[in-house]
Design a protein around this motif. Structure first.
Motif, PDB file in Angstrom:
ATOM      1  N   TYR A 109       0.845  -1.194   0.000  1.00  0.00           N
ATOM      2  CA  TYR A 109       0.000   0.000   0.000  1.00  0.00           C
ATOM      3  C   TYR A 109       0.876   1.237   0.000  1.00  0.00           C
ATOM      4  CZ  TYR A 109      -3.415   3.558   1.399  1.00  0.00           C
ATOM      5  OH  TYR A 109      -4.213   4.676   1.442  1.00  0.00           O
ATOM      6  N   GLN A 110       0.557   2.156  -0.887  1.00  0.00           N
ATOM      7  CA  GLN A 110       1.192   3.472  -0.914  1.00  0.00           C
ATOM      8  C   GLN A 110       0.095   4.515  -0.779  1.00  0.00           C
ATOM      9  OE1 GLN A 110       3.814   4.243  -4.238  1.00  0.00           O
ATOM     10  NE2 GLN A 110       3.615   6.466  -4.011  1.00  0.00           N
ATOM     11  N   ALA A 111       0.130   5.271   0.296  1.00  0.00           N
ATOM     12  CA  ALA A 111      -0.907   6.278   0.519  1.00  0.00           C
ATOM     13  C   ALA A 111      -0.931   7.265  -0.646  1.00  0.00           C
ATOM     14  CB  ALA A 111      -0.648   7.014   1.827  1.00  0.00           C
ATOM     15  N   PRO A 112      -2.111   7.574  -1.192  1.00  0.00           N
ATOM     16  CA  PRO A 112      -2.209   8.471  -2.356  1.00  0.00           C
ATOM     17  C   PRO A 112      -2.074   9.943  -1.961  1.00  0.00           C
ATOM     18  CG  PRO A 112      -4.389   7.712  -1.728  1.00  0.00           C
ATOM     19  CD  PRO A 112      -3.416   6.995  -0.828  1.00  0.00           C
ATOM     20  N   LEU A 113      -0.951  10.280  -1.351  1.00  0.00           N
ATOM     21  CA  LEU A 113      -0.756  11.620  -0.804  1.00  0.00           C
ATOM     22  C   LEU A 113      -0.779  12.699  -1.884  1.00  0.00           C
ATOM     23  CD1 LEU A 113       2.041  10.765   1.800  1.00  0.00           C
ATOM     24  CD2 LEU A 113      -0.378  11.198   2.270  1.00  0.00           C
ATOM     25  N   ARG A 114      -0.222  12.380  -3.049  1.00  0.00           N
ATOM     26  CA  ARG A 114      -0.221  13.385  -4.119  1.00  0.00           C
ATOM     27  C   ARG A 114      -1.647  13.692  -4.571  1.00  0.00           C
ATOM     28  NH1 ARG A 114      -0.695  17.101  -6.481  1.00  0.00           N
ATOM     29  NH2 ARG A 114       0.396  17.965  -8.296  1.00  0.00           N
ATOM     30  N   ASP A 115      -2.496  12.681  -4.598  1.00  0.00           N
ATOM     31  CA  ASP A 115      -3.874  12.928  -4.997  1.00  0.00           C
ATOM     32  C   ASP A 115      -4.620  13.717  -3.925  1.00  0.00           C
ATOM     33  OD1 ASP A 115      -5.501  12.635  -7.250  1.00  0.00           O
ATOM     34  OD2 ASP A 115      -6.682  11.062  -6.304  1.00  0.00           O
ATOM     35  N   TYR A 116      -4.289  13.488  -2.656  1.00  0.00           N
ATOM     36  CA  TYR A 116      -4.889  14.308  -1.597  1.00  0.00           C
ATOM     37  C   TYR A 116      -4.523  15.778  -1.794  1.00  0.00           C
ATOM     38  CZ  TYR A 116      -5.551   9.868   0.945  1.00  0.00           C
ATOM     39  OH  TYR A 116      -5.908   8.601   1.319  1.00  0.00           O
ATOM     40  N   GLN A 117      -3.265  16.032  -2.127  1.00  0.00           N
ATOM     41  CA  GLN A 117      -2.841  17.413  -2.373  1.00  0.00           C
ATOM     42  C   GLN A 117      -3.625  18.018  -3.533  1.00  0.00           C
ATOM     43  OE1 GLN A 117       1.350  16.850  -3.057  1.00  0.00           O
ATOM     44  NE2 GLN A 117       1.889  17.096  -0.896  1.00  0.00           N
ATOM     45  N   LEU A 125      -1.223  14.241   7.186  1.00  0.00           N
ATOM     46  CA  LEU A 125      -1.558  13.096   6.340  1.00  0.00           C
ATOM     47  C   LEU A 125      -0.353  12.183   6.134  1.00  0.00           C
ATOM     48  CD1 LEU A 125      -3.891  14.861   3.754  1.00  0.00           C
ATOM     49  CD2 LEU A 125      -4.558  13.321   5.607  1.00  0.00           C
ATOM     50  N   GLN A 126       0.848  12.748   6.089  1.00  0.00           N
ATOM     51  CA  GLN A 126       2.048  11.922   6.004  1.00  0.00           C
ATOM     52  C   GLN A 126       2.212  11.094   7.274  1.00  0.00           C
ATOM     53  OE1 GLN A 126       4.656  11.603   3.343  1.00  0.00           O
ATOM     54  NE2 GLN A 126       4.724   9.808   4.681  1.00  0.00           N
ATOM     55  N   GLY A 127       1.928  11.702   8.420  1.00  0.00           N
ATOM     56  CA  GLY A 127       2.014  10.965   9.678  1.00  0.00           C
ATOM     57  C   GLY A 127       1.027   9.815   9.731  1.00  0.00           C
ATOM     58  N   VAL A 128      -0.196  10.061   9.269  1.00  0.00           N
ATOM     59  CA  VAL A 128      -1.191   8.987   9.223  1.00  0.00           C
ATOM     60  C   VAL A 128      -0.751   7.905   8.244  1.00  0.00           C
ATOM     61  CG1 VAL A 128      -3.587   8.404   8.688  1.00  0.00           C
ATOM     62  CG2 VAL A 128      -3.069  10.549   9.859  1.00  0.00           C
ATOM     63  N   ALA A 129      -0.184   8.320   7.116  1.00  0.00           N
ATOM     64  CA  ALA A 129       0.301   7.346   6.132  1.00  0.00           C
ATOM     65  C   ALA A 129       1.369   6.443   6.739  1.00  0.00           C
ATOM     66  CB  ALA A 129       0.850   8.072   4.906  1.00  0.00           C
ATOM     67  N   ASP A 130       2.292   7.028   7.490  1.00  0.00           N
ATOM     68  CA  ASP A 130       3.348   6.236   8.128  1.00  0.00           C
ATOM     69  C   ASP A 130       2.758   5.247   9.129  1.00  0.00           C
ATOM     70  OD1 ASP A 130       5.206   7.658   6.660  1.00  0.00           O
ATOM     71  OD2 ASP A 130       5.708   9.034   8.290  1.00  0.00           O
ATOM     72  N   PHE A 131       1.826   5.726   9.953  1.00  0.00           N
ATOM     73  CA  PHE A 131       1.238   4.855  10.975  1.00  0.00           C
ATOM     74  C   PHE A 131       0.447   3.718  10.339  1.00  0.00           C
ATOM     75  CE2 PHE A 131      -2.258   3.602  13.761  1.00  0.00           C
ATOM     76  CZ  PHE A 131      -1.561   3.260  14.922  1.00  0.00           C
ATOM     77  N   ASP A 160       5.264  19.156 -12.462  1.00  0.00           N
ATOM     78  CA  ASP A 160       4.711  17.811 -12.256  1.00  0.00           C
ATOM     79  C   ASP A 160       3.836  17.431 -13.450  1.00  0.00           C
ATOM     80  OD1 ASP A 160       4.190  15.412 -11.069  1.00  0.00           O
ATOM     81  OD2 ASP A 160       3.052  16.216  -9.375  1.00  0.00           O
ATOM     82  N   LYS A 161       4.396  17.573 -14.631  1.00  0.00           N
ATOM     83  CA  LYS A 161       3.643  17.383 -15.869  1.00  0.00           C
ATOM     84  C   LYS A 161       3.034  15.993 -15.971  1.00  0.00           C
ATOM     85  CE  LYS A 161       4.196  17.765 -20.901  1.00  0.00           C
ATOM     86  NZ  LYS A 161       5.159  18.031 -22.005  1.00  0.00           N
ATOM     87  N   ALA A 162       3.784  14.972 -15.586  1.00  0.00           N
ATOM     88  CA  ALA A 162       3.312  13.589 -15.736  1.00  0.00           C
ATOM     89  C   ALA A 162       2.050  13.337 -14.916  1.00  0.00           C
ATOM     90  CB  ALA A 162       4.407  12.614 -15.333  1.00  0.00           C
ATOM     91  N   PHE A 163       1.978  13.907 -13.712  1.00  0.00           N
ATOM     92  CA  PHE A 163       0.806  13.709 -12.858  1.00  0.00           C
ATOM     93  C   PHE A 163      -0.451  14.250 -13.535  1.00  0.00           C
ATOM     94  CE2 PHE A 163      -2.214  15.473  -9.799  1.00  0.00           C
ATOM     95  CZ  PHE A 163      -2.501  14.363  -9.023  1.00  0.00           C
ATOM     96  N   TYR A 164      -0.371  15.461 -14.061  1.00  0.00           N
ATOM     97  CA  TYR A 164      -1.551  16.088 -14.659  1.00  0.00           C
ATOM     98  C   TYR A 164      -1.934  15.424 -15.979  1.00  0.00           C
ATOM     99  CZ  TYR A 164      -0.859  19.586 -11.072  1.00  0.00           C
ATOM    100  OH  TYR A 164      -0.711  20.213  -9.859  1.00  0.00           O
ATOM    101  N   GLU A 165      -0.959  14.945 -16.718  1.00  0.00           N
ATOM    102  CA  GLU A 165      -1.277  14.229 -17.953  1.00  0.00           C
ATOM    103  C   GLU A 165      -1.989  12.913 -17.642  1.00  0.00           C
ATOM    104  OE1 GLU A 165       2.503  13.978 -19.903  1.00  0.00           O
ATOM    105  OE2 GLU A 165       2.221  15.884 -20.979  1.00  0.00           O
ATOM    106  N   ARG A 166      -1.540  12.225 -16.589  1.00  0.00           N
ATOM    107  CA  ARG A 166      -2.239  11.000 -16.169  1.00  0.00           C
ATOM    108  C   ARG A 166      -3.662  11.326 -15.721  1.00  0.00           C
ATOM    109  NH1 ARG A 166       2.705   9.812 -13.614  1.00  0.00           N
ATOM    110  NH2 ARG A 166       1.861  10.443 -11.581  1.00  0.00           N
TER     111      ARG A 166
END
Length: 598
Positions: free
Chosen positions: A4-12, A42-48, A552-558
């Motif tokens: 599992y990788q927390a979707p932190l970039r999408d939260y942002q 949110l990073q802290g929650v992701a770590d926990f 962050d061009k790749a993120f927005y293109e996706r």
């Protein structure tokens, strides 16, 4: 063990850009947060969640809870993990600072909840129900009751439950029989049996505050005769210390399909002492505060488990080699190509991805409406936000869990036979999330609530308010050629929604049973359309970022490619769903009971 990788970039993306919450300083408390603070939390929650909760998910499923000498013991590691959860302050995020909370907006808190439910849904239910109990007492309890219970519930030192269901009374709470009689000094003796009580007993906290629906002796018949009581597992002394055990117990543990790590109990109350929450016979109103909170949480469960299932299916599809691509060899260095090259695997994965990201955007918007309803200084705007949140609660709970379950099945399907084997974790995701379509009001009840109370209740007024928001979005972007792939899908779905709404509005007064018969496909139409609205807004945001020269061009293109897939794959389904509403609803109402026989 699943990854599992927390979707932190999408939260942002959702918080910073799509909803732009850090510019909403007119909302009480929003001026005290910024992107850096939210990212750190949110990073802290992701770590926990990834380091502590995820490793316990599979073992908790295998071990389950145990009832020993009248006490429930949670799976190994749960008690230690819960202590860390409390010590780290994760229970306090969105609670009132007056009682020890951090006062964060709900639109940040929901994403902390997503990570918790993704990594360990059964564990996350213990604090999840507690937050609902906190919300009900905070909204409806007396000052004395708040002082007695809220600080401990906020900190997580004590947990809470919701006791509605009885063996003969599920959805129809008018049938409940649990009784409450006065016991002097403002106390009541509660007697009865409740079933399906999540987190009903456990060894994670020193006390459990049960919120119990019961009838007083003078109660009128039906739901207008239901009162709500706070009934502690351990009595609380005047100085706040714990006293004697109350006369209640977990009589049995339910044997369930999934969420084995959560203690789902049969609870017996034998003249257990409790205190009234709110006014007599107004318990359902108070309980719905807790239920609406819970329904948002259940919708987040649908997203969270769908997200972790997708991530594991994607990793498997990249690694598993089987056959060759239909257009030729893709990876000559291996004996076969990764299954990600195959069209149907891609279809399943993109269906999941586009649903997850659209649902995440909607959940963020729903939480922001709830924040506006509670924090906006303009009473009219707060009321309008509350109406929108009420309208879309059945979508968040019903549609997102329906489609989230389907997404988990698709993720399991990507694994082929390995998806059916316990070691890969996919079958647990399917078993666990199945409950989300059933509890806190089955999804059929959610659909009926949508068309009966929310749509017909105000003659479509709130839906029209939202429809105008959709039309404004379309009008603002019609001249932009780059937006056409997204606007077309939104407009098509909106037309089907309008026609289905008109059909119900015209025909339901003549035959009210049509509402029930057409409610489920109607809920699906509205769900697909509102996600199309969120995806169109996401496309506007992504295009603007690309035009500004983002790093962050790749993120927005996706994001744009995923939005385009959603419009081409999901919105085309609204036409067939509309036809179901128009063509089959009346037929269903005309069938005789004998027509269902073999």
């Amino acid at each position: 063990m699943p990854i599992y990788q927390a979707p932190l970039r999408d939260y942002q993306f959702v918080l910073n850009e799509l909803l732009n919450i850090y510019q909403r300083t007119e909302l009480k408390g929003f001026d005290e947060i910024d992107a850096d603070l939210a990212d750190a939390i949110l990073q802290g929650v992701a770590d926990f969640t990834t380091e502590v909760m995820l490793p316990l998910n599979g073992s908790g499923d295998v071990e389950g809870c145990k009832l020993v000498d009248g006490k429930v013991i949670a799976p190994k590691g749960f008690a230690d993990a819960y202590k860390q959860y409390v010590d780290n302050g994760w229970a306090t995020l969105t609670c009132d600072p007056e009682y020890g909370g951090q006062g964060l907006p709900e639109c940040i808190g929901v994403f902390a909840t997503e990570m918790k439910t993704a990594t360990n849904m059964a564990f996350a239910m213990y604090p999840g129900l507690t937050h609902g109990a906190y919300a009900a007492i905070h909204a409806h309890g007396s000052d004395a009751l708040k002082q007695k219970y809220l600080e401990k519930l906020v900190s997580g030192e004590w947990t809470g439950t919701m006791n509605l269901t009885e063996s003969h009374a599920g959805t129809d709470l008018a049938l409940l029989r649990t009784k409450a009689v006065e016991a002097g000094e403002g106390l009541f003796a509660i007697s009865g049996e409740k079933i399906f009580i999540s987190s009903g007993d456990h060894d994670l906290a020193e006390n459990i505050i049960h919120l119990v629906l019961a009838r007083l002796p003078d109660a009128p018949e039906g739901v207008k005769g239901i009162s709500l009581f706070a009934v502690p597992k351990i009595m609380v002394n005047a100085d706040g210390s714990l006293g004697e055990a109350n006369s209640l117990c977990a009589a049995a543990l339910e044997h369930k399909m999934g969420i084995h790590g959560n203690s789902t109990c049969v609870m017996n109350f034998d003249a257990a002492i409790g205190e009234l929450i709110g006014e007599p016979h107004q318990g359902l109103k108070a309980m719905f505060t807790m239920m609406n909170q819970a329904r948002l949480g259940v919708g987040v469960q649908g997203l969270g488990v769908s997200e972790i299932a997708y991530q594991n299916a994607l990793a498997y599809a990249k690694d598993r080699i089987q056959g060759r691509g239909l257009s030729g060899v893709k990876d000559p260095s291996q004996a076969a190509d990764p299954i990600l090259v195959h069209g149907d695997v891609r279809r399943m994965l993109m269906a999941q991805k586009s649903f997850n990201e659209g649902a995440r955007a909607l959940i963020g918007q729903q939480a922001l409406w709830l924040d506006e309803a509670e924090r906006h200084p303009d009473a009219a705007k707060a009321k309008a936000a509350n109406k929108l949140a009420a309208l879309f609660t059945p979508i968040v709970k019903g549609f997102i869990t329906d489609r989230g379950f389907n997404a988990c099945v698709d993720a399991q399907q990507v694994f082929g036979g390995h998806g059916y084997i316990h070691e890969w974790g996919m079958e647990q995701f399917v078993r666990d999330i199945r409950i989300a379509m059933l509890y806190e009001g089955t999804n059929g009840v959610q659909a009926l609530d949508l068309v009966g109370r929310k749509l017909m209740g105000d003659k479509g007024a709130t839906l029209m308010v939202w429809s105008e928001m959709v039309k404004t979005l379309i009008g603002e972007n019609m001249a932009n050629d780059a937006m056409k792939p997204y606007l077309t899908g939104l407009m098509d779905a909106s037309r089907d929604l309008e026609k289905a709404t008109q059909f119900l509005a015209v025909n339901a007064p003549k035959n009210p049973d049509i509402l029930g018969a057409g409610s489920m496909p109607y809920m699906q139409i509205l769900g697909i359309t509102v996600l199309a609205w969120m995806w169109t807004r996401s496309a506007v945001t992504a295009l603007a970022a690309l035009e500004s020269g983002t790093e962050d061009k790749a993120f927005y293109e996706r994001k744009l490619k995923t939005a385009q897939f959603y419009m081409s794959y999901w919105t085309v389904q609204t036409r067939s769903l509309r036809k179901q509403v128009e063509s089959s609803s009346e037929l269903l109402t005309q069938l005789e009971e004998a027509d269902f026989d073999l």
